[in-house]
Enzyme design. Structure first.
Site, mmCIF file in Angstrom:
data_model
loop_
_atom_site.group_PDB
_atom_site.id
_atom_site.type_symbol
_atom_site.label_atom_id
_atom_site.label_comp_id
_atom_site.label_asym_id
_atom_site.label_seq_id
_atom_site.Cartn_x
_atom_site.Cartn_y
_atom_site.Cartn_z
ATOM 1 N N GLU A 134 -17.414 41.955 6.058
ATOM 2 C CA GLU A 134 -17.213 41.183 7.458
ATOM 3 C C GLU A 134 -18.709 41.119 8.232
ATOM 4 O O GLU A 134 -18.591 40.326 9.101
ATOM 5 C CB GLU A 134 -16.315 42.038 8.367
ATOM 6 C CG GLU A 134 -14.783 42.119 7.835
ATOM 7 C CD GLU A 134 -14.004 42.768 9.088
ATOM 8 O OE1 GLU A 134 -13.452 42.211 9.592
ATOM 9 O OE2 GLU A 134 -14.050 44.020 8.856
ATOM 10 N N ARG A 176 0.717 -1.247 -0.091
ATOM 11 C CA ARG A 176 0.103 0.035 0.013
ATOM 12 C C ARG A 176 0.764 1.266 -0.055
ATOM 13 O O ARG A 176 1.926 0.978 0.370
ATOM 14 C CB ARG A 176 -0.873 0.004 1.093
ATOM 15 C CG ARG A 176 -0.126 -0.162 2.628
ATOM 16 C CD ARG A 176 -1.037 -0.119 3.880
ATOM 17 N NE ARG A 176 -0.232 -0.311 4.986
ATOM 18 C CZ ARG A 176 -1.006 -0.428 6.062
ATOM 19 N NH1 ARG A 176 -2.037 -0.716 6.290
ATOM 20 N NH2 ARG A 176 -0.037 -0.734 7.120
ATOM 21 N N SER A 206 -12.372 42.708 0.457
ATOM 22 C CA SER A 206 -11.287 41.625 1.224
ATOM 23 C C SER A 206 -12.372 40.993 2.150
ATOM 24 O O SER A 206 -12.884 41.747 2.986
ATOM 25 C CB SER A 206 -10.210 42.358 1.672
ATOM 26 O OG SER A 206 -9.353 41.406 2.316
ATOM 27 N N CYS A 251 -8.870 37.527 3.620
ATOM 28 C CA CYS A 251 -7.739 37.921 4.485
ATOM 29 C C CYS A 251 -8.052 37.600 5.962
ATOM 30 O O CYS A 251 -7.254 37.635 6.905
ATOM 31 C CB CYS A 251 -7.355 39.449 4.608
ATOM 32 S SG CYS A 251 -8.748 40.465 5.566
ATOM 33 N N TYR A 311 -7.329 36.662 -4.923
ATOM 34 C CA TYR A 311 -6.116 36.462 -4.056
ATOM 35 C C TYR A 311 -6.272 35.876 -2.643
ATOM 36 O O TYR A 311 -7.566 36.106 -2.104
ATOM 37 C CB TYR A 311 -4.801 37.538 -3.969
ATOM 38 C CG TYR A 311 -5.609 38.696 -2.965
ATOM 39 C CD1 TYR A 311 -5.560 38.580 -1.681
ATOM 40 C CD2 TYR A 311 -6.254 39.845 -3.489
ATOM 41 C CE1 TYR A 311 -6.036 39.575 -0.942
ATOM 42 C CE2 TYR A 311 -6.960 40.770 -3.154
ATOM 43 C CZ TYR A 311 -6.532 40.983 -1.720
ATOM 44 O OH TYR A 311 -7.206 41.703 -0.765
ATOM 45 N N HIS A 349 -6.935 36.125 19.979
ATOM 46 C CA HIS A 349 -5.976 37.109 19.646
ATOM 47 C C HIS A 349 -4.444 36.566 19.799
ATOM 48 O O HIS A 349 -3.820 36.659 18.855
ATOM 49 C CB HIS A 349 -5.824 38.290 20.823
ATOM 50 C CG HIS A 349 -4.866 39.278 20.636
ATOM 51 N ND1 HIS A 349 -3.575 39.213 21.452
ATOM 52 C CD2 HIS A 349 -4.991 40.477 19.821
ATOM 53 C CE1 HIS A 349 -3.006 40.615 21.115
ATOM 54 N NE2 HIS A 349 -3.603 41.059 20.131
ATOM 55 N N GLY A 401 -13.342 39.368 5.080
ATOM 56 C CA GLY A 401 -12.541 39.183 6.478
ATOM 57 C C GLY A 401 -13.417 38.265 7.127
ATOM 58 O O GLY A 401 -14.315 38.335 7.920
ATOM 59 N N THR A 402 -13.226 36.841 6.879
ATOM 60 C CA THR A 402 -13.745 35.629 7.158
ATOM 61 C C THR A 402 -13.699 35.317 8.549
ATOM 62 O O THR A 402 -14.433 34.595 9.341
ATOM 63 C CB THR A 402 -13.488 34.714 6.473
ATOM 64 O OG1 THR A 402 -12.183 34.469 6.466
ATOM 65 C CG2 THR A 402 -13.951 34.593 5.086
ATOM 66 N N ASN A 403 -12.908 36.022 9.444
ATOM 67 C CA ASN A 403 -13.030 35.786 11.320
ATOM 68 C C ASN A 403 -14.227 36.579 11.562
ATOM 69 O O ASN A 403 -14.970 35.879 12.213
ATOM 70 C CB ASN A 403 -11.532 36.542 11.583
ATOM 71 C CG ASN A 403 -10.316 36.004 11.060
ATOM 72 O OD1 ASN A 403 -10.467 34.784 10.533
ATOM 73 N ND2 ASN A 403 -9.454 36.548 11.400
HETATM 74 C C1 PEP Z 1 -11.230 39.265 9.992
HETATM 75 O O1 PEP Z 1 -12.467 39.541 10.333
HETATM 76 O O2 PEP Z 1 -11.391 38.342 9.061
HETATM 77 C C2 PEP Z 1 -10.008 39.942 9.635
HETATM 78 C C3 PEP Z 1 -9.113 39.746 8.999
HETATM 79 O O3 PEP Z 1 -9.797 41.085 10.550
HETATM 80 P P1 PEP Z 1 -9.583 40.781 12.159
HETATM 81 O O4 PEP Z 1 -9.223 39.287 12.249
HETATM 82 O O5 PEP Z 1 -8.468 41.867 12.141
HETATM 83 O O6 PEP Z 1 -10.874 41.288 12.860
HETATM 84 MG MG MG Z 2 -12.219 41.703 11.145
#
Ligand code: PEP
Ligand code: MG
Length: 887
Positions: A758, A352, A777, A844, A864, A468, A779-781
């Protein structure tokens, strides 16, 4: 009628490597090896489809299968010339499970099936070895009782121990044929006692018992748990492989072993493996005897004495080496192989694709492409991008002992040892004095930036993968373990407690950001080697990818690191981190504490030159590449002190009285800061903040243009926009600042103003917002947080449970929730493009460095992805893989 039994061996192959779904991995590869003429003991595979039917029909076998199995046995008998159950010259078989993917928790193996009180005599006669025959019978009863009958195997171990003790022996091998015969009698007695029935003497009963046990183990608790953890559907089922036994324990011309066709830890092109003379398969893995090396070179390199296989059995070794080469060219991948030599005759039992380290994966992929065995595109697909992490950071020496205190989340890879410190000022002080320190905090805040920078690694008790600490640590390339919930940290007394143990300031600790382990003391590390293979594969990846890869960076150092790793621009420069530096924080606080615009402007004027020099350096390092700078985002109270002890000092520095400071801090307090006065809401209420930041950007860009002749094209990014009007207002502020600077300097520059997406509302209104913004951009966070309604800072407390229960397949802050959040991204991209066909689209959030999320970005046609510096190579490779798969 459906066929359930597939034969192999002796010139017959009913299946092949392409039939893994039907025959399982093991069965498909046995059939394949047989079909290319390799020496495989004859046998047959009962398909996974039978497993499914077995469960559908109440765990019974249809008559047709019984006939097919009889045909399979006849096939083996015809080739071996032995009959199943023949007392004179018995056919013995092994019965093994084999699902599509190898699966711990499944019934493994029964060897020597077909032995009973009569056939054992025949085996003794034909082998000319009584001891061998009785030992085989003993092993068979023990295995069968354990895995098929489910009896307590401890009882058999015990009986074996007693047999040895009675005769004063320590090794199994010291037992004579007579001893073993007596032990067999005892084993049979134990079976009858525990099972209330005698050990099955009918070889067909034995066989069907074993087949039923393999299928039965598919629904064992252990198998179910494994399937759940590895996303394996229950309806795949397992196959059963029945195969003629070959014996590696028939004297000194017999042997058994396992091998890799290349070194699985370094990738070096050298056969790698172990074997044991006069032994059965499980002896090699069981560690009872020390296995011998396969090759002379390996033996000499290890300074070992016992002859290698190459030296002890040169002829069979030569045959084996030829098989290795044959298998590699045939499968076009490094193989993991099991073999047995029975009286100088070589038999292949399994092959394998071999598991390997990241380093080996890289080397093997590049080598095989250079050897012409695979294409460059295949080489690119062979390396798991996430595994590159292992190569970019120092790792713990795998040979060193570890004293593990607890485990948290593997938030930022790499390993580090240092003295424990519990606050950022001490971290900085000790680091300046030359000490390696690990910063330990309940959680970090932007105020800890200097301490995090100074520390070798960061450990927090709270916070998830996008806390953070995690985000900043990844950005800085610092190892980080976050959310180690069992730690109790008392920063005031400078002590951390866990499991009854204590770590005080100055004690040495080690963290492994790749596994989340926290250890007492120092564990030695090994430095990464960015070998030539890494560069080669990356260059190949760059040739095929469509997505550009940028980085999230805000210091010149991070920018440089990212460029070394191949970043093609900055996708997110978070400006707030720049405000926390010691030289600026006072001016920032004065700005916040000011009672009116004039006061704020006065404070901002002090910040202007500092900001300008930040951007100047960044533009210089990025030398003409695109740089996206985000204007201030976090709520202002993050910049004010929280602890009573700090108020007096801060008030004096800022030139206000303590009461004013406290009142202002109280006014700025928010219940939901993440949904509060932050992002462009700051710019809407205090436009002068964004104005000064924009001015700093344009002044820096012009200075660089004048100095180097190459004008940067700044991309000014407005955070947390939800409406077109917000962006319009902010764009006006930026445009005005630009016009003012251009007029003063007597020259202009190209620049873009765009926004982060966002908020769900921003995604929905993307068509309108694109009338103003030149780029989006994602901001997927924040977009994940706002779409799921899950706080990114509090999620770690329950998200693990959510993932365990299958509510989310993966942590949505780590790997994009493609189903949900992905819809918003796709929709915003479509609506944005409709309004503005040349709109630039990027991502981002942390997901920009996650391979699965990158595949989604490729599919959605973003321009990107932007990842923290150390994840840039991962993103490059993942983007290339996504492009190839999309073809
Ligand atoms: C986000 O919100 O995806 C982002 C890139 O910004 P931050 O993490 O600084 O809130
Ligand atoms: Mg953000």
């Amino acid at each position: 009628m459906t066929q359930y039994v597939y034969r192999f061996g002796g010139g017959v192959s009913d299946g092949g490597a392409g039939d893994k779904n039907l025959l399982g991995g093991k069965g498909a590869n046995l059939a394949e090896m047989a079909s290319i003429g390799l020496p495989v003991p004859p046998g047959f595979t009962i398909s996974t489809a039978m497993c499914t039917r077995y469960y559908e029909e109440g765990e019974t076998f249809p008559e047709s299968v019984k006939a097919e199995v009889a045909g399979g046995i006849a096939h083996i008998a015809a080739i071996t010339g032995k009959q199943f159950g023949d007392a004179g010259d018995p056919l013995l078989v092994s019965v093994r499970s084999g699902a599509r993917v190898s699966m711990p928790g499944m019934m493994d193996t029964v060897l020597n099936l077909g032995l009973n009180d009569q056939t054992v005599q025949g085996l003794a006669a034909t082998s000319g070895d009584d001891r061998f025959a009785w030992d085989s019978y003993r092993r068979f009863i023990q295995m069968y009782a354990d895995v098929v009958l489910g009896l307590d195997h401890g009882r058999f171990e015990e009986a074996l121990e007693i047999a040895k003790e009675d005769r004063g022996f320590t090794l199994d091998t010291e037992l004579s044929a007579t001893d073993l015969q007596a032990l067999v009698a005892e084993y049979k007695r134990i079976v009858e006692e525990l099972w209330n029935k005698p050990f099955p003497q009918d070889v067909h009963d034995q066989l069907w018992g074993a087949i039923g046990a393999v299928f039965g183990s598919w629904q064992s608790e252990r198998a179910k748990v494994y399937r759940r953890l590895n996303d394996i559907p229950a309806d795949w089922g397992t196959a059963v492989n029945v195969q003629a036994m070959v014996f590696g324990n028939m004297g000194d011309t017999s042997a058994t072993g396992v091998a890799f066709t290349r070194d699985p830890s370094t990738g070096e092109r050298a056969y790698y493996g172990e074997f044991l003379i006069n032994a059965q398969g499980e002896d090699v893995v069981a560690g009872i005897r020390t296995p011998q090396y396969l090759t002379k070179t390996a033996r000499e390199a290890a300074g070992a004495k016992p002859a290698s296989m190459e030296e002890a059995m040169p002829e069979v070794y030569g045959e084996l080496a030829a098989v290795f080469d044959r298998l590699e060219t045939h499968y076009r991948d490094m193989q993991d192989i099991e073999f047995t030599v029975e009286r100088a005759k070589l038999w292949m039992l399994q092959t394998r694709s071999g598991k390997r380290t990241a380093k080996a994966a890289l080397k093997i992929a590049v080598d095989m492409a250079n050897e012409g065995l695979i294409t460059r595109e295949e080489a690119i697909l062979r390396v798991d991008p996430a595994a590159l992490d292992q190569l970019l950071h120092p790792t713990l020496d795998p040979k060193a002992p570890r004293d593990v205190l607890t485990k948290g989340l593997p938030a930022s890879p790499g390993a580090a040892s240092g003295y424990a410190v519990f606050d950022s000022d001490t971290a900085e002080k000790r680091a300046n004095a030359g000490d390696a320190v690990i910063l330990i905090r309940v959680e970090t805040s932007p105020e800890d930036i200097h301490g995090m920078h100074a520390a070798r690694g960061i450990l927090t008790a709270r916070g998830g993968m996008t806390s953070h600490a995690a985000v900043v640590a990844r950005g800085m390339g610092r190892p980080c373990v976050s959310g180690a919930g069992s730690l109790s940290i008392n920063a005031r007394d400078k002590v951390m407690r866990v499991g009854g143990r204590e770590v005080r300031e100055g004690d040495m600790v080690t963290i492994d950001g790749a596994t989340g382990e926290v250890m007492a003391g120092q564990v030695p590390t090994v430095q990464p080697e960015l070998s030539g293979d890494f560069g080669t594969l990356m260059a190949w990846a760059d040739q095929v990818r469509r997505l550009k890869v940028r980085t999230n960076a805000e210091t010149p150092l991070d920018c440089r690191t990212a460029r070394e790793f191949g970043a093609e621009g900055i996708g997110l420069c978070r400006t707030e981190h720049m405000f926390f530096e010691q030289s600026r924080i006072t001016a920032v606080r004065q700005m916040i504490l000011a009672e009116d615009e004039a006061g704020r402007r006065a404070a901002l004027e002090k910040l202007l030159p500092e900001q300008r020099s930040d951007f100047l350096e960044i533009f210089e390092v990025m030398a003409g590449l695109p740089v996206t700078i985000r204007l201030l985002d976090p709520p202002l109270h993050e910049f004010l002190p929280h602890e009573e002890a700090e108020f007096a000092e801060v008030a004096t520095a800022a030139g206000v009285d303590v009461d004013t400071l406290k009142r202002r801090a109280g006014e700025l307090h928010e219940f939901n800061p993440m949904l509060g006065h932050r992002g462009c809401r700051l710019g809407v209420t205090y436009p002068e903040i964004y104005e000064i930041q924009a001015r700093a950007i344009f002044e820096a860009a012009i200075a660089v243009a004048e100095k180097s002749g190459a004008a940067p094209v700044p991309e000014v990014m407005i955070p947390l926009v939800g409406t077109k009007r917000e962006l319009e207002l902010m764009k006006t502020v930026v445009d005005k600042a630009a016009q003012a600077v251009f007029a003063e300097k007597g020259r202009t520059l190209d620049y873009l103003v765009g926004t982060m997406i966002e908020l769900p509302r921003a995604a929905l209104m993307a068509g309108e917002i694109a009338e103003v913004g030149a780029f989006f951009s994602f901001g997927t966070n924040d977009l994940t947080q706002t779409t799921l309604g899950v706080s990114r800072d509090d999620a770690s407390r329950f998200l693990t449970t959510y993932v365990e229960k299958g509510i989310y397949a993966k942590d949505p802050f780590v790997s994009l929730d493609v189903e949900g959040v992905g819809q918003l991204i796709a929709l915003a991209a479509e609506r944005g493009r409709k309004t503005r066909p040349d709109i630039k689209l990027g991502i981002c959030g942390e997901h920009g460095g996650d391979p699965a999320s990158i595949a989604f970005c490729e599919k959605t046609g973003l321009d990107y992805v932007s990842a923290s510096p150390y994840r840039v190579p991962i993103a490059r490779l993942a983007a290339a893989q996504a492009a190839i798969r999309g073809k």
